[in-house]
Design a protein around this motif. Structure first.
Motif, PDB file in Angstrom:
ATOM      1  N   TYR A  29       0.839  -1.204   0.000  1.00  0.00           N
ATOM      2  CA  TYR A  29       0.000   0.000   0.000  1.00  0.00           C
ATOM      3  C   TYR A  29       0.874   1.254   0.000  1.00  0.00           C
ATOM      4  O   TYR A  29       0.541   2.256  -0.620  1.00  0.00           O
ATOM      5  N   GLY A  30       2.003   1.180   0.691  1.00  0.00           N
ATOM      6  CA  GLY A  30       2.925   2.306   0.752  1.00  0.00           C
ATOM      7  C   GLY A  30       3.874   2.390  -0.429  1.00  0.00           C
ATOM      8  O   GLY A  30       4.733   3.264  -0.472  1.00  0.00           O
ATOM      9  N   LEU A  49      10.877  -0.564  -7.813  1.00  0.00           N
ATOM     10  CA  LEU A  49       9.735  -0.426  -6.911  1.00  0.00           C
ATOM     11  C   LEU A  49       8.470  -0.211  -7.729  1.00  0.00           C
ATOM     12  O   LEU A  49       8.508   0.403  -8.798  1.00  0.00           O
ATOM     13  N   ILE A  50       7.364  -0.703  -7.219  1.00  0.00           N
ATOM     14  CA  ILE A  50       6.100  -0.510  -7.915  1.00  0.00           C
ATOM     15  C   ILE A  50       5.752   0.974  -7.947  1.00  0.00           C
ATOM     16  O   ILE A  50       6.184   1.739  -7.101  1.00  0.00           O
ATOM     17  N   ARG A  55       1.480   7.537  -2.484  1.00  0.00           N
ATOM     18  CA  ARG A  55       2.759   8.230  -2.657  1.00  0.00           C
ATOM     19  C   ARG A  55       3.142   9.039  -1.431  1.00  0.00           C
ATOM     20  O   ARG A  55       4.322   9.242  -1.158  1.00  0.00           O
ATOM     21  N   TYR A  56       2.157   9.526  -0.690  1.00  0.00           N
ATOM     22  CA  TYR A  56       2.466  10.283   0.519  1.00  0.00           C
ATOM     23  C   TYR A  56       3.030   9.351   1.592  1.00  0.00           C
ATOM     24  O   TYR A  56       4.006   9.680   2.258  1.00  0.00           O
ATOM     25  N   LEU A  57       2.414   8.193   1.745  1.00  0.00           N
ATOM     26  CA  LEU A  57       2.909   7.227   2.717  1.00  0.00           C
ATOM     27  C   LEU A  57       4.314   6.765   2.343  1.00  0.00           C
ATOM     28  O   LEU A  57       5.174   6.621   3.203  1.00  0.00           O
ATOM     29  N   LYS A  58       4.555   6.551   1.057  1.00  0.00           N
ATOM     30  CA  LYS A  58       5.889   6.153   0.598  1.00  0.00           C
ATOM     31  C   LYS A  58       6.917   7.223   0.970  1.00  0.00           C
ATOM     32  O   LYS A  58       7.992   6.908   1.481  1.00  0.00           O
ATOM     33  N   VAL A 103       8.678  -0.667   8.066  1.00  0.00           N
ATOM     34  CA  VAL A 103       7.258  -1.003   7.911  1.00  0.00           C
ATOM     35  C   VAL A 103       6.890  -2.167   8.826  1.00  0.00           C
ATOM     36  O   VAL A 103       5.834  -2.158   9.461  1.00  0.00           O
ATOM     37  N   ARG A 104       7.766  -3.164   8.903  1.00  0.00           N
ATOM     38  CA  ARG A 104       7.496  -4.303   9.792  1.00  0.00           C
ATOM     39  C   ARG A 104       7.368  -3.834  11.237  1.00  0.00           C
ATOM     40  O   ARG A 104       6.468  -4.267  11.972  1.00  0.00           O
TER      41      ARG A 104
END
Length: 126
Positions: A29-30, A49-50, A55-58, A103-104
């Motif tokens: 999602y990120g 990367l996908i 994009r904000y979370l990324k 993220v984990r």
């Protein structure tokens, strides 16, 4: 007076943790997942990367990973290990992998409603 970073609040603003069953879903999602190119027995070594995802979370996760690698020795060691691997775009790849590790941690902390306590640091109780 210390400056408080807007990054943690940005992550919280973009994530409803109850939507995700695993850290893998949150990472995708990120936008912190890699494309997969394969055909038969061939699997490409060079992937990116996908482009989908929030994009904000990324942005918040990458910035948080960059900050945490400077201040946390566990993340600094992981970043240095990944940067030393002989790959193209070593710094960007290492930062993305450090963000994936973050993220984990974020997923676990939000799911269990806990505060982060770095290794070897004792917190004083008031």
């Amino acid at each position: 007076m210390p400056v408080i970073s807007p990054i943690p609040s940005g992550i919280l603003a973009e994530v409803d943790i109850n939507q995700f069953k695993s850290h893998k879903e949150l990472a995708k999602y990120g936008g912190l997942a890699w494309t997969e190119h394969q055909s038969g027995k061939f699997t490409a070594n060079r992937t990116r990367l996908i482009r989908s995802g929030n994009r904000y979370l990324k942005y918040y996760l990458i910035e948080a990973a960059n900050s945490v690698r400077v201040h946390d020795p566990v993340f600094a060691e992981y970043y240095a290990k990944k940067k030393a691997e002989p790959k193209e775009f070593a710094e960007k790849r290492a930062l993305a992998l450090t963000a994936r590790k973050l993220v984990r941690l974020v997923f676990y902390l939000l799911k269990t409603n806990r505060l982060y306590e770095p290794e070897g640091v004792t917190r004083q109780r008031a």
